[in-house]
Design an enzyme around this catalytic site. Structure first.
Site, mmCIF file in Angstrom:
data_model
loop_
_atom_site.group_PDB
_atom_site.id
_atom_site.type_symbol
_atom_site.label_atom_id
_atom_site.label_comp_id
_atom_site.label_asym_id
_atom_site.label_seq_id
_atom_site.Cartn_x
_atom_site.Cartn_y
_atom_site.Cartn_z
ATOM 1 N N ASP A 11 0.816 -1.224 0.000
ATOM 2 C CA ASP A 11 0.000 0.000 0.000
ATOM 3 C C ASP A 11 0.848 1.273 0.000
ATOM 4 O OD1 ASP A 11 -2.426 -1.618 0.372
ATOM 5 O OD2 ASP A 11 -1.707 -1.877 2.424
ATOM 6 N N LYS B 38 2.575 2.253 -5.089
ATOM 7 C CA LYS B 38 3.371 1.804 -6.240
ATOM 8 C C LYS B 38 2.655 2.035 -7.557
ATOM 9 C CE LYS B 38 3.676 -2.336 -4.454
ATOM 10 N NZ LYS B 38 3.079 -2.036 -3.122
ATOM 11 N N ASN C 20 -5.049 -10.139 -4.911
ATOM 12 C CA ASN C 20 -5.005 -9.597 -3.548
ATOM 13 C C ASN C 20 -4.289 -8.250 -3.527
ATOM 14 O OD1 ASN C 20 -2.549 -10.872 -4.212
ATOM 15 N ND2 ASN C 20 -2.059 -11.317 -2.085
ATOM 16 N N GLY D 25 -3.755 -4.361 -4.791
ATOM 17 C CA GLY D 25 -4.652 -3.302 -5.238
ATOM 18 C C GLY D 25 -3.871 -2.039 -5.503
ATOM 19 N N HIS D 26 -3.816 -1.604 -6.754
ATOM 20 C CA HIS D 26 -3.101 -0.386 -7.106
ATOM 21 C C HIS D 26 -4.112 0.664 -7.542
ATOM 22 C CE1 HIS D 26 0.863 -2.793 -7.881
ATOM 23 N NE2 HIS D 26 0.556 -2.674 -6.620
ATOM 24 N N GLN E 233 2.387 -5.924 -3.293
ATOM 25 C CA GLN E 233 2.583 -5.962 -1.845
ATOM 26 C C GLN E 233 3.879 -5.222 -1.446
ATOM 27 O OE1 GLN E 233 1.791 -9.373 -3.269
ATOM 28 N NE2 GLN E 233 -0.331 -8.834 -3.049
ATOM 29 N N THR F 277 2.492 -12.651 2.930
ATOM 30 C CA THR F 277 1.792 -13.206 1.778
ATOM 31 C C THR F 277 2.504 -14.489 1.347
ATOM 32 O OG1 THR F 277 0.763 -12.617 -0.329
ATOM 33 C CG2 THR F 277 3.058 -11.906 -0.002
ATOM 34 N N THR G 274 -9.467 -4.780 -0.051
ATOM 35 C CA THR G 274 -10.382 -5.304 0.975
ATOM 36 C C THR G 274 -11.308 -4.256 1.559
ATOM 37 O OG1 THR G 274 -8.795 -4.859 2.749
ATOM 38 C CG2 THR G 274 -8.641 -7.006 1.643
ATOM 39 N N LYS H 261 2.940 10.209 -0.482
ATOM 40 C CA LYS H 261 2.013 10.775 0.502
ATOM 41 C C LYS H 261 2.684 11.764 1.462
ATOM 42 C CE LYS H 261 -1.785 7.551 0.347
ATOM 43 N NZ LYS H 261 -2.849 6.880 1.123
ATOM 44 N N LEU H 262 3.648 12.514 0.953
ATOM 45 C CA LEU H 262 4.270 13.542 1.781
ATOM 46 C C LEU H 262 3.219 14.545 2.265
ATOM 47 C CD1 LEU H 262 7.022 14.693 2.827
ATOM 48 C CD2 LEU H 262 7.004 16.171 0.808
#
Length: 429
Positions: free
Chosen positions: A14, A17, A39, A41-42, A225, A240, A302, A332-333
């Site tokens: 998460d 990427k 599984n 998610g991008h 992942q 995983t 999820t 996410k700065l």
């Protein structure tokens, strides 16, 4: 010579990427998914529109790029078809520019039922899987009983093998887990329409990639992942079922390490984790609320709320070593905007011995770990959408420079928001 780029997560997944893959593939020829399944998610935001991909490589949103789902990926045919149709609704058509490895294992209904049954049986000690059948599919691969994409081309053989495998799973589902059996005829019936849709995509993808390398085509390898969900190097058993570190790219594609010219490690400006398992810097206060709300920290696969914490530089340094990371990307700065102070975990303390430690490997050790922090001033100015390093607040620049000095790796990319354009490049990739 074009540089081939590997993009990997350095935390528990998460890290953002998908956006970075999307940005770096606009001038690439190929983008390759190497391991994992649906599984992953991008999430991508293009012109204000959110698109979530699970199996299809993120870079395929660029019309000039060819996508490859390589042999290391476990594939749910129904999930793949659903994703292709979702993209078509967004006017993105990929059928003629997506190749699927003939060696990739399949995920079918019995894998999903087994995954869910096991998690239910484990109760409080559950791993926290996505319930998508990933683990059981990889088990079949290692046990040499997996159905692979190539089996879809021979309906008679597919039917015979499927019946035997379903018998194997039904024995466990009914006798041990007290679940209803699955019907192999129904699985086969549901599978057949998928075959017609993906038949022409099935190829020897290793050959395709080596031909691209010979022709000096630029390739972006997209990991799924994060490093500490790796089956060998992660926080076992809360991991995983695939190798999410650099080796997973080589084994998952058939492309050797000499053809990986740049390895970019993606890290958030803070830390998150979905599911159970060790998380030394986890927060349970108003800062957790800040990260969750401002960072929209809910799993794209999820929908589960992510656990949040300060940046763990101990783990980050380990990820750098595990992956031979040559460049860091901090995402996410902007989520840190408005905080009075910001912390980085630079070492751990073993509370049972008061010993200062710089690495942890086994689950037993994690129980006694407390993070030791360095504290830095926050910033009041917004970093959201800033496009140059010079325009960042001084405190944000100092924070990024401290990450560089701890990891001994340059921060070459900074993401300052969810949009494609909210990004700063300090290196020409």
């Amino acid at each position: 010579m074009n540089k081939n780029i590997a993009i990997l997560g350095t935390q528990w997944g998460d890290e953002g990427k998908g956006k970075i893959v999307d940005c770096l593939t606009k001038d690439a020829a190929y983008v390759v998914r190497c391991q994992g399944g649906h599984n992953a998610g991008h999430t991508l935001v293009v012109n204000g529109e959110k698109i979530i991909l699970h199996l299809i490589p993120s870079g395929l949103l660029h019309e000039n790029v060819i996508g490859v789902i390589a042999n290391g990926v476990v594939i749910s045919p129904s999930a793949l078809i659903e994703e292709i149709k979702m993209l078509e609704k967004h006017k993105i058509f990929i059928k003629n520019r997506l190749y699927i490895s003939n060696s990739a294992p399949l995920i079918l209904k019995y894998h999903i039922k087994m995954d869910i049954a096991r998690e239910k049986k484990l109760g409080f000690h559950a791993i926290g899987t996505t319930g998508r059948g990933i683990g059981p599919a990889y088990e079949d691969k290692i046990a040499r009983r997996a159905l692979r994409v190539s089996d879809l081309k021979d309906e008679k053989r597919l039917s015979e093998r499927l019946e035997k495998i379903v018998d194997y799973y039904n024995h466990q589902l009914v006798s041990f887990y007290k679940q209803k059996p699955v019907d192999y005829k129904k699985i086969l019936k549901d599978l057949l329409p998928s075959i017609d849709l993906i038949q022409d995509m099935i190829q020897d993808t290793t050959h395709i990639l080596h031909t691209a390398i010979k022709d000096n085509k630029k390739i972006v390898f997209e990991g799924a992942q994060g490093s500490f969900l790796d089956i060998d190097h992660g926080t076992y058993p809360y991991v995983t079922s695939s190798n999410t570190t650099i080796g997973g790219i080589c084994s998952g594609t058939g492309v050797g390490p000499k053809h990986l010219h740049c390895i970019i490690g993606i890290t958030k400006a803070y830390s998150t984790r979905v599911g159970n398992g060790p998380f030394p810097t986890e927060l349970f206060n108003n800062i957790d609320e800040h990260f969750s709300k401002k960072g929209n920290e809910f799993g794209s696969t999820t929908g589960r709320k992510r656990r949040t914490g300060w940046l763990d530089a101990v783990s980050l340094c380990r990820a750098v070593k595990l992956n031979s990371v040559s460049s860091l990307c901090v995402t996410k700065l902007d989520v840190l905007d408005g905080l009075k102070e910001i912390k980085i975990c630079t070492s751990y303390k073993d509370v049972s011995t008061s010993e200062k430690i710089l690495t942890v490997n086994t689950i037993n050790h994690w129980k006694n770990i407390k993070p030791i922090y360095e504290t830095y001033p926050g910033w009041n100015k917004k970093t959201l959408g800033i496009k140059t390093f010079e325009n960042l607040p001084c405190e944000a620049k100092n924070y990024l420079k401290r990450i560089e000095s701890i990891t001994k790796v340059p921060v070459d990319i900074i993401s300052t928001g969810p949009e494609r354009s909210d990004i700063i490049f300090l290196n020409n990739f």
